[in-house]
Write an enzyme that holds these catalytic residues in place. Structure first.
Site, PDB file in Angstrom:
ATOM      1  N   ALA A  54       0.834  -1.211   0.000  1.00  0.00           N
ATOM      2  CA  ALA A  54       0.000   0.000   0.000  1.00  0.00           C
ATOM      3  C   ALA A  54       0.864   1.255   0.000  1.00  0.00           C
ATOM      4  N   LEU A  55       1.129   1.739  -1.220  1.00  0.00           N
ATOM      5  CA  LEU A  55       1.929   2.950  -1.397  1.00  0.00           C
ATOM      6  C   LEU A  55       1.023   4.105  -1.848  1.00  0.00           C
ATOM      7  N   PRO A  57      -5.173   8.576  -2.551  1.00  0.00           N
ATOM      8  CA  PRO A  57      -6.087   9.280  -3.457  1.00  0.00           C
ATOM      9  C   PRO A  57      -5.399  10.459  -4.153  1.00  0.00           C
ATOM     10  N   GLY A  93      -0.149   9.290  -6.438  1.00  0.00           N
ATOM     11  CA  GLY A  93       0.097   8.021  -7.142  1.00  0.00           C
ATOM     12  C   GLY A  93       1.488   8.021  -7.735  1.00  0.00           C
ATOM     13  N   THR A 107      -4.302  -3.460  -4.421  1.00  0.00           N
ATOM     14  CA  THR A 107      -4.592  -4.814  -4.909  1.00  0.00           C
ATOM     15  C   THR A 107      -4.591  -5.788  -3.726  1.00  0.00           C
ATOM     16  N   GLN A 132      -2.628 -11.185 -46.834  1.00  0.00           N
ATOM     17  CA  GLN A 132      -1.389 -10.567 -46.348  1.00  0.00           C
ATOM     18  C   GLN A 132      -1.664  -9.524 -45.258  1.00  0.00           C
ATOM     19  N   GLY A 184     -12.471  -9.790 -35.876  1.00  0.00           N
ATOM     20  CA  GLY A 184     -13.638  -9.065 -36.396  1.00  0.00           C
ATOM     21  C   GLY A 184     -14.707  -8.926 -35.315  1.00  0.00           C
ATOM     22  N   GLU A 237       1.926  -0.137 -11.044  1.00  0.00           N
ATOM     23  CA  GLU A 237       3.360  -0.243 -10.716  1.00  0.00           C
ATOM     24  C   GLU A 237       4.176   0.848 -11.410  1.00  0.00           C
TER      25      GLU A 237
HETATM   26  N1  CAA Z   1      16.432   2.567  -5.387  1.00  0.00           N
HETATM   27  C1  CAA Z   1      16.912   3.166  -4.274  1.00  0.00           C
HETATM   28  N2  CAA Z   1      16.735   4.496  -4.026  1.00  0.00           N
HETATM   29  C2  CAA Z   1      16.046   5.205  -4.924  1.00  0.00           C
HETATM   30  C3  CAA Z   1      15.517   4.647  -6.096  1.00  0.00           C
HETATM   31  C4  CAA Z   1      15.744   3.265  -6.321  1.00  0.00           C
HETATM   32  N3  CAA Z   1      15.264   2.654  -7.414  1.00  0.00           N
HETATM   33  N4  CAA Z   1      14.872   5.589  -6.793  1.00  0.00           N
HETATM   34  C5  CAA Z   1      14.990   6.730  -6.097  1.00  0.00           C
HETATM   35  N5  CAA Z   1      15.712   6.502  -4.959  1.00  0.00           N
HETATM   36  C6  CAA Z   1      16.111   7.468  -3.940  1.00  0.00           C
HETATM   37  C7  CAA Z   1      16.927   8.581  -4.589  1.00  0.00           C
HETATM   38  O1  CAA Z   1      18.297   8.227  -4.624  1.00  0.00           O
HETATM   39  C8  CAA Z   1      16.669   9.749  -3.668  1.00  0.00           C
HETATM   40  O2  CAA Z   1      17.456   9.626  -2.514  1.00  0.00           O
HETATM   41  P1  CAA Z   1      18.116  10.923  -1.782  1.00  0.00           P
HETATM   42  O3  CAA Z   1      16.963  11.834  -1.444  1.00  0.00           O
HETATM   43  O4  CAA Z   1      18.800  10.334  -0.607  1.00  0.00           O
HETATM   44  O5  CAA Z   1      19.033  11.544  -2.790  1.00  0.00           O
HETATM   45  C9  CAA Z   1      15.222   9.529  -3.237  1.00  0.00           C
HETATM   46  O6  CAA Z   1      14.949   8.122  -3.412  1.00  0.00           O
HETATM   47  C10 CAA Z   1      14.219  10.328  -4.024  1.00  0.00           C
HETATM   48  O7  CAA Z   1      14.365   9.979  -5.388  1.00  0.00           O
HETATM   49  P2  CAA Z   1      13.817  10.865  -6.563  1.00  0.00           P
HETATM   50  O8  CAA Z   1      14.298  12.282  -6.396  1.00  0.00           O
HETATM   51  O9  CAA Z   1      14.130  10.176  -7.844  1.00  0.00           O
HETATM   52  O10 CAA Z   1      12.253  10.829  -6.268  1.00  0.00           O
HETATM   53  P3  CAA Z   1      11.065  11.513  -7.047  1.00  0.00           P
HETATM   54  O11 CAA Z   1      10.098  11.970  -6.051  1.00  0.00           O
HETATM   55  O12 CAA Z   1      11.566  12.436  -8.091  1.00  0.00           O
HETATM   56  O13 CAA Z   1      10.314  10.314  -7.849  1.00  0.00           O
HETATM   57  C11 CAA Z   1       9.598   8.311  -8.818  1.00  0.00           C
HETATM   58  C12 CAA Z   1      10.626   9.065  -7.977  1.00  0.00           C
HETATM   59  C13 CAA Z   1      10.420   7.360  -9.676  1.00  0.00           C
HETATM   60  C14 CAA Z   1       8.747   9.164  -9.720  1.00  0.00           C
HETATM   61  C15 CAA Z   1       8.736   7.545  -7.803  1.00  0.00           C
HETATM   62  O14 CAA Z   1       7.925   8.435  -7.060  1.00  0.00           O
HETATM   63  C16 CAA Z   1       7.882   6.486  -8.444  1.00  0.00           C
HETATM   64  O15 CAA Z   1       8.354   5.390  -8.722  1.00  0.00           O
HETATM   65  N6  CAA Z   1       6.581   6.773  -8.682  1.00  0.00           N
HETATM   66  C17 CAA Z   1       5.656   5.783  -9.174  1.00  0.00           C
HETATM   67  C18 CAA Z   1       5.047   5.069  -8.016  1.00  0.00           C
HETATM   68  C19 CAA Z   1       4.688   3.668  -8.361  1.00  0.00           C
HETATM   69  O16 CAA Z   1       5.313   3.010  -9.178  1.00  0.00           O
HETATM   70  N7  CAA Z   1       3.680   3.161  -7.703  1.00  0.00           N
HETATM   71  C20 CAA Z   1       3.301   1.809  -7.859  1.00  0.00           C
HETATM   72  C21 CAA Z   1       2.401   1.405  -6.745  1.00  0.00           C
HETATM   73  S1  CAA Z   1       2.284  -0.342  -6.601  1.00  0.00           S
HETATM   74  C22 CAA Z   1       1.187  -0.848  -7.738  1.00  0.00           C
HETATM   75  O17 CAA Z   1       0.796  -0.145  -8.602  1.00  0.00           O
HETATM   76  C23 CAA Z   1       0.772  -2.272  -7.469  1.00  0.00           C
HETATM   77  C24 CAA Z   1       0.229  -3.068  -8.520  1.00  0.00           C
HETATM   78  O18 CAA Z   1       0.241  -2.697  -9.625  1.00  0.00           O
HETATM   79  C25 CAA Z   1      -0.283  -4.379  -8.265  1.00  0.00           C
HETATM   80  P1  FAD Z   2      -1.414  10.295 -11.403  1.00  0.00           P
HETATM   81  O1  FAD Z   2      -0.122  10.192 -10.695  1.00  0.00           O
HETATM   82  O2  FAD Z   2      -2.381  11.325 -10.958  1.00  0.00           O
HETATM   83  O3  FAD Z   2      -1.122  10.475 -12.948  1.00  0.00           O
HETATM   84  C1  FAD Z   2      -2.077  10.997 -13.879  1.00  0.00           C
HETATM   85  C2  FAD Z   2      -1.394  11.097 -15.236  1.00  0.00           C
HETATM   86  O4  FAD Z   2      -0.275  12.023 -15.154  1.00  0.00           O
HETATM   87  C3  FAD Z   2      -0.800   9.771 -15.707  1.00  0.00           C
HETATM   88  O5  FAD Z   2      -0.937   9.632 -17.102  1.00  0.00           O
HETATM   89  C4  FAD Z   2       0.664   9.890 -15.333  1.00  0.00           C
HETATM   90  O6  FAD Z   2       1.515   9.073 -16.108  1.00  0.00           O
HETATM   91  C5  FAD Z   2       0.912  11.381 -15.608  1.00  0.00           C
HETATM   92  N1  FAD Z   2       2.063  11.849 -14.861  1.00  0.00           N
HETATM   93  C6  FAD Z   2       2.195  11.986 -13.512  1.00  0.00           C
HETATM   94  N2  FAD Z   2       3.439  12.422 -13.206  1.00  0.00           N
HETATM   95  C7  FAD Z   2       4.110  12.541 -14.373  1.00  0.00           C
HETATM   96  C8  FAD Z   2       5.441  12.966 -14.730  1.00  0.00           C
HETATM   97  N3  FAD Z   2       6.333  13.311 -13.798  1.00  0.00           N
HETATM   98  N4  FAD Z   2       5.780  13.000 -16.036  1.00  0.00           N
HETATM   99  C9  FAD Z   2       4.878  12.660 -17.000  1.00  0.00           C
HETATM  100  N5  FAD Z   2       3.600  12.252 -16.730  1.00  0.00           N
HETATM  101  C10 FAD Z   2       3.233  12.187 -15.423  1.00  0.00           C
HETATM  102  N6  FAD Z   2      -0.899   1.193  -5.845  1.00  0.00           N
HETATM  103  C11 FAD Z   2      -0.384   0.608  -4.748  1.00  0.00           C
HETATM  104  O7  FAD Z   2       0.318   1.250  -3.963  1.00  0.00           O
HETATM  105  N7  FAD Z   2      -0.610  -0.712  -4.488  1.00  0.00           N
HETATM  106  C12 FAD Z   2      -1.371  -1.476  -5.285  1.00  0.00           C
HETATM  107  O8  FAD Z   2      -1.543  -2.663  -5.011  1.00  0.00           O
HETATM  108  C13 FAD Z   2      -1.938  -0.885  -6.454  1.00  0.00           C
HETATM  109  N8  FAD Z   2      -2.747  -1.616  -7.267  1.00  0.00           N
HETATM  110  C14 FAD Z   2      -3.425  -0.973  -8.270  1.00  0.00           C
HETATM  111  C15 FAD Z   2      -4.422  -1.666  -8.969  1.00  0.00           C
HETATM  112  C16 FAD Z   2      -5.178  -0.997  -9.915  1.00  0.00           C
HETATM  113  C17 FAD Z   2      -6.276  -1.726 -10.613  1.00  0.00           C
HETATM  114  C18 FAD Z   2      -4.915   0.366 -10.214  1.00  0.00           C
HETATM  115  C19 FAD Z   2      -5.731   1.108 -11.238  1.00  0.00           C
HETATM  116  C20 FAD Z   2      -3.916   1.022  -9.553  1.00  0.00           C
HETATM  117  C21 FAD Z   2      -3.180   0.376  -8.562  1.00  0.00           C
HETATM  118  N9  FAD Z   2      -2.238   1.067  -7.808  1.00  0.00           N
HETATM  119  C22 FAD Z   2      -1.681   0.484  -6.692  1.00  0.00           C
HETATM  120  C23 FAD Z   2      -2.009   2.487  -8.033  1.00  0.00           C
HETATM  121  C24 FAD Z   2      -1.162   2.797  -9.244  1.00  0.00           C
HETATM  122  O9  FAD Z   2       0.183   2.492  -8.986  1.00  0.00           O
HETATM  123  C25 FAD Z   2      -1.377   4.276  -9.580  1.00  0.00           C
HETATM  124  O10 FAD Z   2      -2.669   4.404 -10.113  1.00  0.00           O
HETATM  125  C26 FAD Z   2      -0.331   4.800 -10.526  1.00  0.00           C
HETATM  126  O11 FAD Z   2       0.947   4.823  -9.921  1.00  0.00           O
HETATM  127  C27 FAD Z   2      -0.677   6.208 -11.041  1.00  0.00           C
HETATM  128  O12 FAD Z   2      -1.047   7.071 -10.015  1.00  0.00           O
HETATM  129  P2  FAD Z   2      -2.387   7.953 -10.132  1.00  0.00           P
HETATM  130  O13 FAD Z   2      -3.478   7.024 -10.462  1.00  0.00           O
HETATM  131  O14 FAD Z   2      -2.499   8.783  -8.923  1.00  0.00           O
HETATM  132  O15 FAD Z   2      -2.151   8.881 -11.397  1.00  0.00           O
END
Ligand code: CAA
Ligand code: FAD
Length: 384
Positions: free
Chosen positions: A128-129, A132, A135, A162, A284, A345, A369
């Site tokens: 749970a990362l 609302p 994201g 999830t 084709q 189709g 993710e």
């Molecule tokens: N490993 C270790 N450290 C890391 C790292 C990595 N891969 N990436 C960043 N860091 C560290 C940086 O080194 C930095 O450290 P310091 O402050 O000490 O210098 C710190 O973290 C902050 O890094 P950034 O400045 O790069 O952070 P940011 O705020 O600009 O953004 C981001 C990073 C990549 C955009 C991140 O916020 C991100 O990954 N966002 C997307 C979130 C996401 O993927 N959510 C998925 C939820 S799970 C899900 O969705 C489940 C499912 O599908 C089933």
């Molecule tokens: P926003 O961050 O509001 O993004 C809106 C739009 O802006 C997107 O097109 C995005 O790509 C774009 N955008 C945002 N920032 C940037 C940037 N810097 N540059 C360019 N474009 C950008 N999360 C969990 O923690 N755990 C889970 O188990 C999990 N499961 C999920 C299951 C489902 C079915 C769904 C729909 C989501 C799930 N998520 C989960 C959350 C998911 O990881 C987020 O929906 C996703 O990371 C996007 O966040 P957001 O929906 O707030 O969109």
């Protein structure tokens, strides 16, 4: 299969294992896929099946009740299941995601206490990362935990989680120190589902991946102890990022499976369906579509397996490679499934055939993710 020597290799044992999974999928999972999508119910029977077959233990070391077979094998398993049923494959992917923080950063005591439960399937996992209002910008979270005596008191809301309602424990990221930046002020906690103050506030109705529950979690003065802290306080954001570096491989594998499943179905259909006096695969225009679909699957697989092999040998550029694999395979899944619908189709557009479901499931792989925009950001930053 071997590419570039040190890139990846599937051993004979791994190929045999893949055959076992293929058989399991065709006999037990594929026949359930349409119903799982139609009812939108979590397939507890499939979770049990995966546990019985030791597949839920795939990500875990043997000392914690797992099979210790590594990331590449986990990807192969997810891919095979996703060819037939993406929702079922998410059970495996989230089991990996929702336990990685413990495996990467948890204390030995925590690992010994909980990992065997996850490995056996007694516990299902959740991560749970997202919130609302946070994201993509995960560091902007508001959920917080404050110190009160010997305990931590957790308050806030997590969105889109999830396995909401089916997980036994949730890994929850919360701000614990507002005086420092989020990369140093967030802590990861293990919150068991029976803790007072924890609730699943709502479940979402989704376009696809309908057999996987997605819900909003609320924490109202949930009391936790230091034993529930994963790693050290303040390390949470980095634990989340390191986790995603690994777990994005699973979503890439899921996307690849969806793409290959749709390609296989469309190719078989095109062999049988006739128009203008011959099978449509003699046209084709259809052959070119199928050729592009198969090519994208093959290219995605090479990239994914090479990325997974990086996880298995602890390569420093894993994050870049898992982001590229997730980006490439999910875009391929979306494009390929749209084309599969076109090859069928009118039959492609109705629920009697699986490709419209695959198209709906594929869309999610570009969003969760980390959206594909975020994958590009991660890859782009690695090039600076
Ligand atoms: N490993 C270790 N450290 C890391 C790292 C990595 N891969 N990436 C960043 N860091 C560290 C940086 O080194 C930095 O450290 P310091 O402050 O000490 O210098 C710190 O973290 C902050 O890094 P950034 O400045 O790069 O952070 P940011 O705020 O600009 O953004 C981001 C990073 C990549 C955009 C991140 O916020 C991100 O990954 N966002 C997307 C979130 C996401 O993927 N959510 C998925 C939820 S799970 C899900 O969705 C489940 C499912 O599908 C089933
Ligand atoms: P926003 O961050 O509001 O993004 C809106 C739009 O802006 C997107 O097109 C995005 O790509 C774009 N955008 C945002 N920032 C940037 C940037 N810097 N540059 C360019 N474009 C950008 N999360 C969990 O923690 N755990 C889970 O188990 C999990 N499961 C999920 C299951 C489902 C079915 C769904 C729909 C989501 C799930 N998520 C989960 C959350 C998911 O990881 C987020 O929906 C996703 O990371 C996007 O966040 P957001 O929906 O707030 O969109």
């Amino acid at each position: 299969t071997s590419v570039g020597g040190d890139q990846y290799t599937l051993t004979e044992e791994q190929r045999d294992f893949r055959d076992v999974i293929r058989q399991l999928v065709s006999q037990r999972i594929a026949p359930r896929a349409a119903e799982i999508d139609a009812t939108g119910e979590f397939p507890h029977d499939i979770a049990k099946l995966l546990a019985e077959q030791d597949l839920l233990g795939l990500p875990f070391d043997e000392r914690h009740g797992g099979t210790g077979t590594g990331a590449l094998m986990l990807c192969v398993a997810i891919e095979e299941i996703a060819k037939a049923c993406a929702s079922s494959s998410l059970i495996l992917a989230v089991h990996d995601l929702g336990t990685l923080p413990i495996r990467l950063a948890g204390s030995a005591a925590m690992q010994d206490r909980v990992l065997p439960r996850y490995a056996s399937g007694e516990w299902l996992a959740a991560f749970a990362l997202s919130e609302p209002d946070a994201g993509s910008d995960a560091g902007g979270m508001r959920t917080n935990a404050v110190r009160r005596g010997d305990t931590w008191v957790l308050n806030g809301t997590k969105n889109w989680i999830t396995n909401a309602g089916v997980a036994a424990a949730y890994i929850v990221f919360a701000v614990t120190d507002r005086s420092v930046s989020y990369s140093r002020g967030i802590t990861a906690f293990l919150v068991e589902a029976d803790r007072p103050g924890f609730a699943v506030a709502k479940l979402e109705h989704k376009m696809g991946m309908r057999g996987s529950p997605t819900g909003q979690l609320t924490f109202d003065d949930v009391e936790l102890t230091d034993d529930d802290v994963i790693g050290t306080p303040g390390e949470g954001f980095k634990i989340a990022m390191r986790t995603l570096d690994h777990s994005r491989l699973g979503i890439a594998a899921q996307a690849l499976g969806i793409a290959q499943g749709a390609t296989d179905y469309a190719a078989a259909y095109a062999r049988e369906r006739t128009a203008f006096g011959k099978p449509i695969n003699e046209l084709q225009g259809i052959q070119f579509k199928l050729a592009d679909m198969e090519t994208r699957c093959a290219a995605g697989r090479e990239l994914l397996y090479a990325a997974a092999a990086r996880a298995d040998r602890h390569a420093p550029d894993l994050g870049k490679y898992s982001a590229m694999a997730k980006l490439f395979c999910s875009d391929a899944a979306m494009d390929v499934t749209v084309e599969a619908v076109q090859v069928l189709g009118g039959y492609g557009y109705v629920t009697e055939y699986p490709v419209e479901r695959m198209m709906r499931d594929a869309k999610l792989t570009q969003i969760y993710e980390g959206t594909n925009e975020i994958q590009r950001l991660v890859i782009g930053r690695s090039l600076r």
